[in-house]
Design an enzyme around this catalytic site. Structure first.
Site, PDB file in Angstrom:
ATOM      1  N   ALA A 105       0.833  -1.214   0.000  1.00 52.59           N
ATOM      2  CA  ALA A 105       0.000   0.000   0.000  1.00 52.59           C
ATOM      3  C   ALA A 105       0.865   1.261   0.000  1.00 52.59           C
ATOM      4  O   ALA A 105       1.734   1.408  -0.849  1.00 52.59           O
ATOM      5  CB  ALA A 105      -0.969  -0.039   1.175  1.00 52.59           C
ATOM      6  N   SER A 106       0.662   2.170   0.961  1.00 55.73           N
ATOM      7  CA  SER A 106       1.307   3.483   0.897  1.00 55.73           C
ATOM      8  C   SER A 106       2.808   3.464   1.128  1.00 55.73           C
ATOM      9  O   SER A 106       3.461   4.497   0.954  1.00 55.73           O
ATOM     10  CB  SER A 106       0.646   4.447   1.887  1.00 55.73           C
ATOM     11  OG  SER A 106      -0.620   4.833   1.411  1.00 55.73           O
ATOM     12  N   MET A 107       3.371   2.336   1.497  1.00 58.06           N
ATOM     13  CA  MET A 107       4.829   2.235   1.525  1.00 58.06           C
ATOM     14  C   MET A 107       5.396   2.283   0.113  1.00 58.06           C
ATOM     15  O   MET A 107       6.599   2.456  -0.082  1.00 58.06           O
ATOM     16  CB  MET A 107       5.255   0.979   2.269  1.00 58.06           C
ATOM     17  CG  MET A 107       5.059   1.109   3.776  1.00 58.06           C
ATOM     18  SD  MET A 107       5.224  -0.430   4.730  1.00 58.06           S
ATOM     19  CE  MET A 107       6.853  -1.007   4.264  1.00 58.06           C
ATOM     20  N   TYR A 212      -2.622  14.684   3.182  1.00 59.51           N
ATOM     21  CA  TYR A 212      -2.296  13.388   2.596  1.00 59.51           C
ATOM     22  C   TYR A 212      -3.184  13.155   1.384  1.00 59.51           C
ATOM     23  O   TYR A 212      -4.401  13.397   1.436  1.00 59.51           O
ATOM     24  CB  TYR A 212      -2.519  12.303   3.631  1.00 59.51           C
ATOM     25  CG  TYR A 212      -1.870  10.988   3.305  1.00 59.51           C
ATOM     26  CD1 TYR A 212      -0.522  10.923   2.970  1.00 59.51           C
ATOM     27  CD2 TYR A 212      -2.595   9.809   3.364  1.00 59.51           C
ATOM     28  CE1 TYR A 212       0.085   9.714   2.689  1.00 59.51           C
ATOM     29  CE2 TYR A 212      -1.992   8.586   3.100  1.00 59.51           C
ATOM     30  CZ  TYR A 212      -0.660   8.543   2.754  1.00 59.51           C
ATOM     31  OH  TYR A 212      -0.057   7.343   2.469  1.00 59.51           O
TER      32      TYR A 212
END
Length: 422
Positions: A105-107, A212
């Site tokens: 995901a957001s990594m 974000y």
């Protein structure tokens, strides 16, 4: 509890693996001159925080709040801890494998931002370039009708005035326009998604606030234009090929073993379906785990990649040690240094800022953390997180298959407590 007991027996602390990683596996950790030098110095003694990590992992697995996980840590350039626990597929009774692939995901954002920085240091892109130089159609307006300039810097620092659909109410403008957060399994093209995004009004004047957002998806679109290649190929050429990170991809062939996704909306967590709605704040996150196998889905620079904990550790350790083969020490420093000044973040809590791709700890006292100043981290809504402490020379990657507990539940805090408290 019988099933849990069996899992714990199978996944006892992997001492032999830790020692092997520290002695022999280190040579494969990062193919760079810096790591070759460290490898020649020897592995050192066993890490003194391993038992505390084991206890934290045993606790979370026995609680049934997390279905399966992999945790790997490096200290001063050496892999000092690696452990798997729980199920990669609970219903099939498949335990987590030694090279388990997870949806990160957001990594993903960190990899895409570092790819962007590599083009910047080569003079092919600039932080001050207007996004419209590369994506002429991407010229969103403010709510009062102004058309401000959005720069690459605004994208990397999440100050562009954008948001995510899952952060707005379910009748919000992103939903009405059909903007994808990059987690669903449609066959929308990246350009079409960015065109839809550009037609939504900005939340604020770029540079005046932090929010974000889908900014790194926009950056992905820019990178494709700069590289004249797909985002997958740009990341591959810039990062994953030079470092030998074969697992980090935007999609994998059908039949590839990937950790089954679960949601901790109840205990025990439920197996995700396509598509799975998870209530989150004012809205909901819509997950489609099958996207990981769909090579026609656009490469989401914000949330789209999969990979192993070990490969992600190699990536963050490369940055911690100055960029290795992928970016210069100057770019690595910019990536991990607060770029917001005193502009507050709406996520991360007090004491944090944002660099050019990750959250940065400015004030450990304000954050109530024992991490060293300048530590950097981020996480992902499929249940993943990492942190890097440059003062302690410590990097920890914890990937789980349980949303959102592996990101926002007790595990990240428990591991940090284990790392710093005697």
């Amino acid at each position: 509890m019988e099933g849990i007991a069996k899992v714990q027996n199978i996944n006892l602390p992997r001492r032999k693996l830790v020692v092997a990683a520290a002695i022999g596996g280190l040579l494969k950790l990062l193919p760079s001159n810096a790591f070759a030098q460290i490898a020649s110095q020897g592995a050192g003694s066993q890490w003194d925080r391993a038992a505390a990590f084991d206890a934290a992992i045993d606790k979370i697995i026995s609680s049934q709040k997390i279905v399966g996980l992999t945790v790997v840590a490096a200290k001063s350039g050496h892999v000092v801890y690696e452990r798997t626990a729980g199920f990669g597929d609970r219903e099939a009774k498949r335990v987590v494998g030694p090279n388990e692939i997870y949806r990160i995901a957001s990594m993903t954002k960190a990899l895409v931002c570092v790819t962007g920085l590599s083009f910047i240091e080569k003079g092919k892109l600039s932080l001050e370039d207007p996004v419209s130089k590369w994506l002429p159609y991407f010229m969103p307006k403010t709510q009062d009708g102004k058309q401000p300039v959005i720069t690459i810097r605004h994208l990397m620092t999440h100050t562009a005035g954008l948001t995510y659909g899952f952060l707005e109410p379910e009748d919000g403008i992103y939903h009405k326009l059909g903007v994808s957060d990059g987690l669903d399994n449609g066959e929308l093209t990246l350009e079409e998604n960015l065109r839809r995004l550009a037609s939504a009004p900005l939340l604020y004047e770029p540079g005046t606030s932090w929010g974000y957002s889908l900014a790194i998806d926009v950056l992905g679109g820019v990178i494709e234009q700069v590289a004249q290649a797909s985002l997958q190929d740009a990341v591959k050429t810039t990062i994953t090929d030079p470092l030998g990170l074969d697992s980090l991809k935007f999609s994998v062939p059908k039949g590839t073993v990937v950790a089954t996704a679960y949601a901790d909306s109840q205990t025990p967590p439920v197996r995700m379906t396509d598509s799975f709605r998870f209530k989150f704040g004012k809205g909901a996150i819509v997950y489609s785990p099958s996207r990981a196998f769909n090579n026609k889905a656009f490469p989401s620079g914000g949330v789209g990649m999969v990979g192993t904990a070990r490969d992600y550790l190699k990536f963050v350790e490369t940055i911690r040690m100055g960029g290795g083969r992928i970016i210069t020490p100057k770019s690595a420093a910019a990536f991990t240094t607060n770029a917001l000044g005193d502009l507050p973040m709406s996520m991360g809590g007090p004491g944090f800022g944002w660099g050019l791709g990750v959250a940065v700890l400015k004030d450990p006292s304000a954050a109530g953390l024992r991490l060293g100043p300048g530590s950097w981290n981020w996480s992902g809504v499929y249940g993943t997180n990492f942190w890097v402490d440059p003062v302690a020379e410590l990097s920890v990657v914890a990937l789980t298959n349980t949303a959102i507990g592996g990101m926002a539940g007790s595990l990240p805090g428990d591991l940090r407590h284990a790392a710093y408290n005697g």
